[in-house]
Write a protein that holds these residues in place. Structure first.
Motif, short mmCIF file in Angstrom:
data_model
loop_
_atom_site.label_atom_id
_atom_site.label_comp_id
_atom_site.label_asym_id
_atom_site.label_seq_id
_atom_site.Cartn_x
_atom_site.Cartn_y
_atom_site.Cartn_z
N ARG A 228 -9.32 1.64 12.88
CA ARG A 228 -9.27 3.05 12.52
C ARG A 228 -7.84 3.55 12.35
O ARG A 228 -7.60 4.71 12.04
CB ARG A 228 -10.00 3.90 13.56
CG ARG A 228 -11.42 3.44 13.83
CD ARG A 228 -12.28 4.57 14.36
NE ARG A 228 -12.54 5.55 13.31
CZ ARG A 228 -12.89 6.83 13.56
NH1 ARG A 228 -13.00 7.24 14.80
NH2 ARG A 228 -13.11 7.66 12.57
N ILE B 21 -4.06 6.90 10.04
CA ILE B 21 -5.36 6.84 10.70
C ILE B 21 -6.44 7.32 9.73
O ILE B 21 -6.15 8.04 8.77
CB ILE B 21 -5.40 7.69 11.99
CG1 ILE B 21 -5.13 9.17 11.68
CG2 ILE B 21 -4.40 7.16 13.00
CD1 ILE B 21 -5.30 10.09 12.88
N ALA C 280 -10.55 10.35 12.37
CA ALA C 280 -10.09 9.88 13.68
C ALA C 280 -9.28 10.97 14.39
O ALA C 280 -8.58 11.75 13.75
CB ALA C 280 -9.24 8.62 13.51
N LEU D 277 -7.16 2.55 18.47
CA LEU D 277 -7.55 2.83 17.09
C LEU D 277 -7.26 1.62 16.19
O LEU D 277 -8.06 1.30 15.30
CB LEU D 277 -6.80 4.06 16.57
CG LEU D 277 -7.20 5.42 17.15
CD1 LEU D 277 -6.26 6.51 16.64
CD2 LEU D 277 -8.65 5.76 16.78
#
Length: 402
Positions: free
Chosen positions: A268, A247, A251, A263
């Motif tokens: 992300r 990630i 995040a 995500l």
């Protein structure tokens, strides 16, 4: 004392406000708790006379140097142990890992020279500030015979905040590490993994690097899954694949698969090493087969989502394995081949690779080649030569044509 209705309401509100104030105060005090580090004494030093010897005496190790206070209880009640290892500058990850996994963690630390002083201080801090570390994490150390542990001279450290283990780790490393000590090359990852694994008696093991963080309540969910599987569909040669993602640095760590999928959709999060070495997790087919929204209610339990029916060499899945599965081959030191050599052997031994739904691991930061040290490619080339030797040996051992 007789109270009318209005007085009773006022008194009740006052009591609730009093209680809320003190609860908030207690939580704030816990977050703001400070740890005062004391200077190490000679009694904190380990003796090579009591060390275990690895690889013809090149490395020495000490098991259970700092054992978990509830080790016997947590290993007895758990189906799986988290096996991990790391250098002293990454020990802050132990706090998050211990809280997320929620079960026994066997942690090997590479502590050569003055790094031992960093390990000693950081483990003391973690055990003081994080109950999950004190109760569930057992620490072991390894170091080269040529560079035995040493304590730092007397020092003064300001009180350390329990709310920021990463910053504390950075400060302690600067304070206690000898500036003349060179960086780690040819890091013995497989020696460390095996050291940590031999210290855990659970029926299954999950081997991760310390910065591959477990999804919440993983131990509880894995133990339920493994218990159910053992009763309903026992499999002696099953390797359960836990998807690994990376990630962005800023995040939030996802609490479940739904948040991780969000995500991913927002770019992300992505499959670990997707951009720098796609073979790392590629054979898991996560993008095509795992990245699907689970049915409502399915997040609370782990299950097999699909089987991996093909094998691609140099695949490096993170696996839940039975205790009798092959160990890591210790000829591999430094970067390259150290994990996928074990996977290759599992493939030859006819293990079944089954991907778990809802379970996952997360690594912070998108990986790029720019972050690699300049000596990493050399280590990879050295290990690739060893890998060819390893393949010949394992084929001969198992009587399988290469």
């Amino acid at each position: 004392m007789n109270l009318n209705r209005q007085d009773f309401v006022i008194l009740t509100l006052m009591m609730l406000l009093f209680m809320a104030k003190h609860v908030f105060h207690d939580e704030s005090s816990q977050r703001e708790q400070l740890y005062s580090l004391s200077t190490a004494h000679s009694t904190d030093m380990v003796s090579q006379a009591f060390a275990n010897v690895a690889e013809k005496g090149k490395y020495l190790s000490h098991s259970f140097l700092w054992p978990a206070t509830r080790w016997e209880e947590v290993t007895r009640s758990s189906q799986v142990c988290l096996i991990t290892q790391g250098s002293v500058d990454r020990l802050f990850w132990v706090a998050r890992q211990a809280e997320a996994f929620g079960g026994p963690v066997s942690m090997a630390i590479y502590a050569s020279g003055s790094d031992y002083a960093v390990a000693l201080a950081m483990v003391s801090y973690l055990r003081h500030c994080f109950p999950a570390v004190q109760e569930n994490v057992s620490f072991h150390i390894m170091y080269p015979r040529k560079y035995p542990p040493k304590l730092s001279s007397e020092y003064k450290a300001p009180p350390l905040s329990c709310s920021d283990p990463e910053e504390v780790n950075r400060r302690l490393t600067i304070l206690l590490r000898d500036p003349k000590q060179t960086g780690i090359k040819h890091y013995p990852q497989n020696h460390m993994r095996n050291l940590a694994r031999r210290a855990c008696p659970c029926e299954n093991v999950l081997t991760v690097d310390i910065d591959m963080v477990a999804s919440p309540y993983m131990n509880r969910k894995l133990s339920r899954f493994l218990n159910t599987t053992k009763q309903s569909a026992p499999c002696k040669k099953c390797a359960y694949v836990v998807p690994l993602y990376e990630i962005q640095d800023d995040a939030e760590f996802p609490s479940d698969k739904t948040e991780l999928l969000d995500l991913i959709r927002n770019h992300r999060a992505r499959i670990f090493h997707k951009e720098v070495y796609s073979k790392n997790q590629g054979n898991g087919r996560f993008h095509d087969r795992w990245e699907v929204q689970p049915e409502k209610g399915d997040l609370s339990e782990y299950k097999v989502l699909y089987d991996i029916e093909t094998y691609e060499e140099r695949w490096e899945p993170i696996l839940v394995l039975p205790i009798n599965a092959p160990f890591f081959d210790e000829r591999f030191v430094g970067f390259g081949c150290n994990r996928y050599s074990q996977v290759y052997e599992l493939h030859l031994r006819k293990y079944k690779f089954r991907v778990l739904d809802a379970a996952f691991l997360v690594h912070r930061g998108f990986q790029t080649r720019a972050k690699y040290p300049d000596w990493r490619p050399r280590e990879i080339q050295e290990n690739r030569k060893r890998y060819e030797e390893f393949k010949k040996e394992i084929h001969k051992k198992l009587k399988i044509k290469l």
